[in-house]
Scaffold this active site. Structure first.
Site, short mmCIF file in Angstrom:
data_model
loop_
_atom_site.label_atom_id
_atom_site.label_comp_id
_atom_site.label_asym_id
_atom_site.label_seq_id
_atom_site.Cartn_x
_atom_site.Cartn_y
_atom_site.Cartn_z
N GLU A 16 15.96 6.89 -5.37
CA GLU A 16 15.96 7.45 -4.01
C GLU A 16 17.21 7.05 -3.22
O GLU A 16 17.54 7.69 -2.22
CB GLU A 16 14.72 6.96 -3.26
CG GLU A 16 13.42 7.45 -3.88
CD GLU A 16 12.19 6.72 -3.36
OE1 GLU A 16 11.11 7.34 -3.36
OE2 GLU A 16 12.30 5.55 -2.96
N GLY A 82 3.43 11.90 -1.91
CA GLY A 82 2.42 12.84 -2.37
C GLY A 82 1.94 13.72 -1.23
O GLY A 82 1.89 13.28 -0.08
N ILE A 148 -1.81 7.54 -5.10
CA ILE A 148 -3.02 8.38 -5.10
C ILE A 148 -2.96 9.36 -6.28
O ILE A 148 -2.06 10.21 -6.35
CB ILE A 148 -3.17 9.13 -3.77
CG1 ILE A 148 -3.15 8.13 -2.60
CG2 ILE A 148 -4.46 9.94 -3.76
CD1 ILE A 148 -4.19 7.05 -2.68
N MET A 169 3.82 4.68 0.21
CA MET A 169 3.49 3.26 0.10
C MET A 169 4.35 2.32 0.95
O MET A 169 4.18 1.11 0.87
CB MET A 169 3.58 2.83 -1.38
CG MET A 169 2.64 3.58 -2.29
SD MET A 169 2.84 3.16 -4.05
CE MET A 169 2.24 1.48 -4.08
N GLU A 170 5.25 2.86 1.78
CA GLU A 170 6.14 1.98 2.54
C GLU A 170 6.35 2.36 4.00
O GLU A 170 6.63 1.49 4.84
CB GLU A 170 7.54 1.92 1.87
CG GLU A 170 7.57 1.40 0.46
CD GLU A 170 7.25 2.47 -0.58
OE1 GLU A 170 6.76 2.11 -1.67
OE2 GLU A 170 7.47 3.68 -0.29
N ASP A 193 4.62 15.10 -5.78
CA ASP A 193 3.35 15.38 -6.44
C ASP A 193 2.32 15.75 -5.39
O ASP A 193 2.56 15.62 -4.18
CB ASP A 193 2.88 14.15 -7.23
CG ASP A 193 2.65 12.94 -6.34
OD1 ASP A 193 1.53 12.81 -5.81
OD2 ASP A 193 3.58 12.14 -6.15
#
Length: 226
Positions: A16, A82, A148, A169-170, A193
Site C-alpha cells: 500500500e 472490504g 471479515i 483494521m486500522e 474484497d
C-alpha cells in the site's frame, strides 16, 4: 520552492505504501522504537511515510510516534478494505467522513476518554481527496482487529452499523490518535474484497491493484495541496 509544511502518510502494508515511497525524493530513514519512518519530499512538499502493519495497536503506535517526532500538519491514511454495502464494489474508492470501532462496546467509547463513538475526518482534507479521486464514495468506515471473511459476520456488522460502507483494521485507531492530538486527518480505502465467504481469494486477486489505486489518489492529493 519547497513547501515547509509536513504531510504524514500511513498505510498498513508495504504493497500500500511502495508506490508512494518510489515517488519520494531526498529520503532519510529514521527508526524509533523499532518502527521505520521515511522522510523526504513529494512534489516539493515535505512528507513522512510509514508502514504500520495491521491492527489497531500498530496503527495507533505509529500515528502517535509520527506526531511526536515529525510534527505533521496532517495525516493521510491509504490502503485497501472490504466492502460493507451492496453499492460498493471491488476497486471502488471509499473516502471516510467518519470512523468507529466495530469490536468495542459503544458505551465504553462514549464514557471513556475521549468520550466519542465516531471520529470525523477533516472536512477540507476529505474534500480534497474526493476531488483528486474523481468520484469516490464518501461515508462511514468501521475498524476492528478482524479480517471479515463470512457473509454472516458481515450481516451482523451491517445490522449494527447500517451506514458503514467499508470495513478495515486500522483507520479508526489513526482517527482517534489524531483526534486527541488535534491533528487533521483523512482516510481513503480502495475495495479489495466484499468481506464475504470469498474474501480471501478476492483479496489476493485485487490487493495490489486496489492498493496502487488508493495510493495514486494520495499522491495526486498532495500535488494539489495549496
Amino acid at each position: 520552492m519547497a513547501d515547509s509544511r509536513m504531510t504524514g502518510i500511513l498505510s498498513a502494508l508495504e504493497v500500500e505504501s511502495d508506490i508512494i515511497l518510489k515517488e519520494m525524493t531526498g529520503t532519510e530513514v529514521s527508526v524509533i522504537a523499532g518502527m521505520t519512518f521515511t522522510r523526504g519530499y513529494i512534489h516539493d512538499r515535505k512528507a513522512v511515510l510509514a508502514t504500520c502493519g495491521v491492527s489497531k495497536v500498530n496503527a495507533a503506535l505509529f500515528t502517535q510516534i509520527m506526531i511526536d517526532h515529525f510534527r505533521p500538519d496532517c495525516i493521510l491514511f491509504t490502503g485497501v478494505a472490504g466492502s460493507m454495502d451492496p453499492s460498493v464494489k471491488q476497486m471502488d474508492l471509499v473516502v471516510a467522513d467518519k470512523l468507529t470501532f466495530h469490536d468495542v462496546d459503544p458505551h465504553q467509547l462514549e464514557f471513556c476518554f475521549p468520550n466519542q463513538v465516531w471520529f470525523r475526518t477533516d472536512e477540507r482534507l476529505t474534500e480534497l481527496i474526493c476531488q483528486s479521486a474523481e468520484g469516490p464514495i464518501s461515508g462511514a468506515i468501521i475498524t476492528g482487529d478482524q479480517f471479515i471473511t463470512s457473509r454472516e459476520q458481515k450481516k451482523k456488522l451491517k445490522k449494527r452499523f447500517p451506514e458503514a460502507l467499508a470495513v478495515e483494521m486500522e483507520g479508526c485507531a489513526v482517527a482517534q490518535t489524531c483526534c486527541v492530538n488535534q491533528v487533521p486527518f483523512a482516510v481513503i480505502r480502495c475495495i479489495s474484497d466484499l468481506a464475504d465467504n470469498k474474501a480471501e481469494d478476492s483479496y489476493d486477486a485485487f490487493e495490489k491493484k486496489a492498493a496502487e489505486k488508493s495510493a495514486s489518489v494520495i499522491l495526486k492529493t498532495i500535488c494539489d495541496m495549496q
